[in-house]
Write an enzyme that holds these catalytic residues in place. Structure first.
Site, PDB file in Angstrom:
ATOM      1  N   GLY A  65       0.781  -1.236   0.000  1.00  0.00           N
ATOM      2  CA  GLY A  65       0.000   0.000   0.000  1.00  0.00           C
ATOM      3  C   GLY A  65       0.810   1.283   0.000  1.00  0.00           C
ATOM      4  O   GLY A  65       0.558   2.178  -0.807  1.00  0.00           O
ATOM      5  N   CYS A  95      -5.312  -8.336  -5.306  1.00  0.00           N
ATOM      6  CA  CYS A  95      -4.713  -7.284  -4.485  1.00  0.00           C
ATOM      7  C   CYS A  95      -5.095  -5.961  -5.117  1.00  0.00           C
ATOM      8  O   CYS A  95      -4.802  -5.725  -6.305  1.00  0.00           O
ATOM      9  CB  CYS A  95      -3.197  -7.457  -4.457  1.00  0.00           C
ATOM     10  N   CYS A 214      -9.943  -3.232  -0.193  1.00  0.00           N
ATOM     11  CA  CYS A 214      -8.745  -3.978   0.202  1.00  0.00           C
ATOM     12  C   CYS A 214      -9.214  -5.371   0.585  1.00  0.00           C
ATOM     13  O   CYS A 214     -10.204  -5.517   1.325  1.00  0.00           O
ATOM     14  CB  CYS A 214      -8.031  -3.309   1.372  1.00  0.00           C
ATOM     15  N   THR A 215      -8.528  -6.373   0.096  1.00  0.00           N
ATOM     16  CA  THR A 215      -8.997  -7.745   0.303  1.00  0.00           C
ATOM     17  C   THR A 215      -8.853  -8.219   1.744  1.00  0.00           C
ATOM     18  O   THR A 215      -9.414  -9.255   2.117  1.00  0.00           O
ATOM     19  CB  THR A 215      -8.249  -8.711  -0.638  1.00  0.00           C
TER      20      THR A 215
END
Length: 295
Positions: A65, A95, A214-215
């Site tokens: 990130g 992602c 976001c996973t």
């Protein structure tokens, strides 16, 4: 967005072309910078259990990130080439940061040189496609990593499809560390979850749908729902990405034919395999065996 050194690019491309000369069926590759992609993999395996999957987590270099576009691109490209070399002809970037910062360059610049018959897909487009039928106010929120928010990938993808939708994003830099350090179910996590949701709705009180960009974030779903006003729809990505993959394979029988179907799943990590096994349990709710690899 930067591109790698030309000599290295050509050498890597040539090495993959050797592999691609034998178009036998291989697993569907699933890549994430860490563990979050396991939430996507879980939904894929639930919907499409007949396929083989090869999961690769670049846990040793996570998180992606805060990293620059160039670094994320380089790391993601290395992972994709690794999965190609292990027989994957289709790779899913599970992602959001990699999808935001690397997918387009890999699709447009690398695949034509490496092997035009292979495919790399991301998670942002399938999520963007679904939002038009979900929001009624046409005001949508995104909760994601700093890298995904700064890329504005969701804004661009959603507005390409639905120009009338207003998209507002808020970065949640502490959510991933809370999850990966097994602090996601503590009172301290409540504070950070509530703070980011309040910030998002302060910026746009008309938001009626929030994408978890976001996973990792589905692990926090109970707390997210706790602090989200009634009537605001929370959208985890796994279900939509899995459905999109099913549709894609139905539309592309030539790709479906080179995806192995034995119901197997193998896990790779760039970190210690025992550490991966311990943390993966949070996401998969089952024990998994992993293999440590390097690029």
């Amino acid at each position: 967005m930067g591109t790698p050194n030309g000599d290295n690019t050509q050498a890597a491309a040539d090495s993959i072309k050797v592999v691609s000369s034998t178009p036998s069926a291989g697993p569907i590759g699933v890549f994430d910078s860490g563990y979050g992609g396991l939430t996507i993999l879980h939904e894929m395996r639930s919907l499409l259990p007949q396929y083989d999957y090869l999961y690769l987590g670049d846990n040793a270099r996570a998180p992606y990130g805060p990293r620059s576009f160039d670094v994320v691109y380089q790391f993601t490209r290395e992972a994709v080439i690794k999965l190609f070399s292990m027989g994957c002809r289709l790779v899913i970037l599970a992602c959001n940061t990699a999808s935001a910062k690397a997918l387009r360059t890999i699709q447009q610049n690398d695949l034509p040189r490496i092997d035009p018959s292979r495919r790399v897909l991301g998670v942002i487009r399938p999520t963007a496609e679904c939002i038009g039928s979900i929001t009624h106010t046409r005001h949508v929120g995104i909760l994601a990593t700093e890298g995904t928010i700064k890329s504005e990938s969701y804004v661009m993808e959603i507005n390409k499809l639905y120009p009338d939708i207003k998209v507002t994003g808020v970065a949640c830099p502490l959510w991933v560390p809370l999850i990966e350090n097994n602090e996601y179910d503590t009172p301290g996590a409540d504070y950070f979850v509530k703070k980011r949701i309040d910030s998002l709705l302060f910026l746009d009180p008309e938001i009626d749908s929030v994408i978890l960009g976001c996973t990792h974030y589905p692990i926090l779903l109970d707390k997210i729902l706790k602090y989200t006003p009634r009537g605001v729809k929370i959208i985890p990505q796994g279900e939509y990405v899995a459905n999109s993959l099913k549709t894609y394979l139905a539309r592309h029988p030539e790709m479906d034919a080179v995806c192995a179907k034995h119901g197997r799943c193998h896990y790779l990590t760039t970190e210690n395999k025992d550490k991966f096994r311990e943390s993966a349990r949070i996401f998969m709710h089952e024990s998994v065996d992993a293999e440590t690899i390097s690029f």
